[in-house]
Design a protein around this motif. Structure first.
Motif, PDB file in Angstrom:
ATOM      1  N   UNK A  87       0.839  -1.197   0.000  1.00 22.99           N
ATOM      2  CA  UNK A  87       0.000   0.000   0.000  1.00 22.99           C
ATOM      3  C   UNK A  87       0.875   1.248   0.000  1.00 22.99           C
ATOM      4  N   UNK A  88       0.328   2.296  -0.599  1.00 27.03           N
ATOM      5  CA  UNK A  88       0.958   3.610  -0.542  1.00 27.03           C
ATOM      6  C   UNK A  88      -0.077   4.597  -0.022  1.00 27.03           C
ATOM      7  N   UNK A  89       0.279   5.339   1.014  1.00 27.31           N
ATOM      8  CA  UNK A  89      -0.635   6.299   1.646  1.00 27.31           C
ATOM      9  C   UNK A  89      -0.097   7.694   1.364  1.00 27.31           C
ATOM     10  N   UNK A 142       1.497   0.680  -8.467  1.00 27.94           N
ATOM     11  CA  UNK A 142       0.355  -0.086  -8.944  1.00 27.94           C
ATOM     12  C   UNK A 142      -0.313  -0.938  -7.867  1.00 27.94           C
ATOM     13  N   UNK A 143       0.014  -0.675  -6.608  1.00 23.53           N
ATOM     14  CA  UNK A 143      -0.680  -1.339  -5.517  1.00 23.53           C
ATOM     15  C   UNK A 143      -1.836  -0.486  -5.025  1.00 23.53           C
ATOM     16  N   UNK A 144      -2.304  -0.771  -3.807  1.00 27.77           N
ATOM     17  CA  UNK A 144      -3.413  -0.018  -3.223  1.00 27.77           C
ATOM     18  C   UNK A 144      -2.951   1.377  -2.804  1.00 27.77           C
ATOM     19  N   UNK A 166      -8.045   3.851  -3.522  1.00 25.36           N
ATOM     20  CA  UNK A 166      -8.515   2.466  -3.419  1.00 25.36           C
ATOM     21  C   UNK A 166      -9.005   2.146  -2.019  1.00 25.36           C
ATOM     22  N   UNK A 167      -8.424   2.825  -1.030  1.00 27.18           N
ATOM     23  CA  UNK A 167      -8.733   2.571   0.369  1.00 27.18           C
ATOM     24  C   UNK A 167      -8.867   3.912   1.090  1.00 27.18           C
ATOM     25  N   UNK A 209     -12.939   0.087   0.748  1.00 29.04           N
ATOM     26  CA  UNK A 209     -12.476  -0.430   2.042  1.00 29.04           C
ATOM     27  C   UNK A 209     -12.004   0.730   2.915  1.00 29.04           C
ATOM     28  N   UNK A 210     -12.060   0.533   4.224  1.00 28.42           N
ATOM     29  CA  UNK A 210     -11.633   1.549   5.179  1.00 28.42           C
ATOM     30  C   UNK A 210     -10.776   0.909   6.267  1.00 28.42           C
ATOM     31  N   UNK A 211      -9.721   1.620   6.677  1.00 24.69           N
ATOM     32  CA  UNK A 211      -9.000   1.218   7.893  1.00 24.69           C
ATOM     33  C   UNK A 211      -8.456   2.456   8.575  1.00 24.69           C
TER      34      UNK A 211
END
Length: 309
Positions: free
Chosen positions: A137-139, A166-168, A188-189, A218-220
């Motif tokens: 993931x990348x935030x 190319x990830x989330x 994406x998230x 999705x959520x976190x």
């Protein structure tokens, strides 16, 4: 998306910290003691003030790329999922949420366009590292509250990130702000900082659930935590609370948070704030009134929750 049971590790640490053997030892301890399956590394970019246009991420104030890459590789050896969350902080101590400029350009005044150009370079630098080293993931930053209304700039940034990574892709908004970001459809998230009072979790999760339903994402919680200080569990976002060390009050907050979280199928995990690169003794840790849970009763609460997932 795998359920995230994680921590942010050594956030915003300077150059050399992750090079020490104690850093890898601590990361291994994090996984073994808590049952974590995920880690967030947060390289810190630095701007002088909340109204500076330039972000630096190559000084001694920021972990080196070599150190970061070494820790990503080690985390993967341990079986941990990895996210990168490049985060801006102000050198003068102003909270990043206050980074802002005039909405209409004025000659000789700092401008949104210049800041976003610098912020984009900062984010893309780490997005490329995330892609090259298989991060899950990348935030794209954290708690940039007063920038979030600049919808088009954020949309352009997220699209630029997706061109190289190319990830989330996610973005970590601040507590209480989940309803005010109008460009969640680009990520994406959805993620936010879950520093909510001990007795208000059900109310806040009801509110966040409406956002999740609207965007169908999705959520976190990319951050969440409570200090081991008396009354911190009533205002866990306030890191300036001072008082007697209260290990049980901290534990109670984690129990309340995780009890509420397990009832929500749409909530896909949490990365707690935070885990140090060098651990004190357990005896020393239990005397510290900070967000760390190492050696404290809250650590066992987290372990029980993470190992049941």
């Amino acid at each position: 998306m795998e359920y995230i049971c994680g921590f942010t590790f050594a956030p915003f640490c300077g150059a050399g910290v992750l090079k020490e053997a104690s850093a890898k030892e601590s990361l291994k301890e994090m996984k073994e003691r808590t049952g974590a399956n995920f880690v967030i590394f947060a390289p810190g970019g630095v701007q002088k003030t909340a109204h500076s246009e330039e972000i630096c991420y190559t000084s001694k104030d920021t972990m080196t790329d070599e150190e970061l890459i070494s820790m990503i590789k080690y985390a993967k050896e341990l079986g941990l999922g990895v996210a990168l969350k490049p985060t801006v902080n102000c050198k003068d101590g102003t909270w990043r949420a206050f980074v802002s400029f005039f909405d209409h350009d004025v000659v000789c005044e700092p401008k949104w366009g210049n800041w976003f150009e610098s912020y984009t370079k900062f984010q893309l630098h780490y997005a490329k590292i995330a892609q090259e080293h298989g991060c899950e993931m990348f935030i794209a930053g954290c708690e940039m509250v007063m920038t979030e209304h600049r919808e088009q700039e954020w949309r352009t940034l997220i699209r630029a990130i997706k061109n190289v990574y190319h990830g989330l892709v996610s973005y970590n908004t601040d507590k209480y702000q989940e309803s005010y970001v109008n460009w969640w459809d680009e990520v994406d998230v959805i993620s936010s900082s879950g520093y909510y009072p001990i007795d208000d979790w059900e109310n806040q999760l009801d509110r966040i659930e409406k956002v999740v339903e609207t965007y169908q994402k999705p959520f976190f919680f990319a951050e969440a935590g409570c200090m081991s200080v008396e009354k911190s569990n009533l205002v866990p976002n306030n890191w300036e609370v001072r008082g007697e060390v209260d290990l049980m009050g901290q534990r109670d907050w984690y129990e309340a948070m995780l009890s509420a979280a397990q009832k929500r199928s749409w909530l896909k995990g949490v990365a707690f704030w935070s885990w140090n690169a060098k651990l004190p003794s357990v005896e020393e840790a239990r005397e510290m009134g900070d967000y760390e849970v190492y050696g404290k009763p809250a650590e066992q609460v987290i372990n029980q929750y993470f190992t049941r997932r």
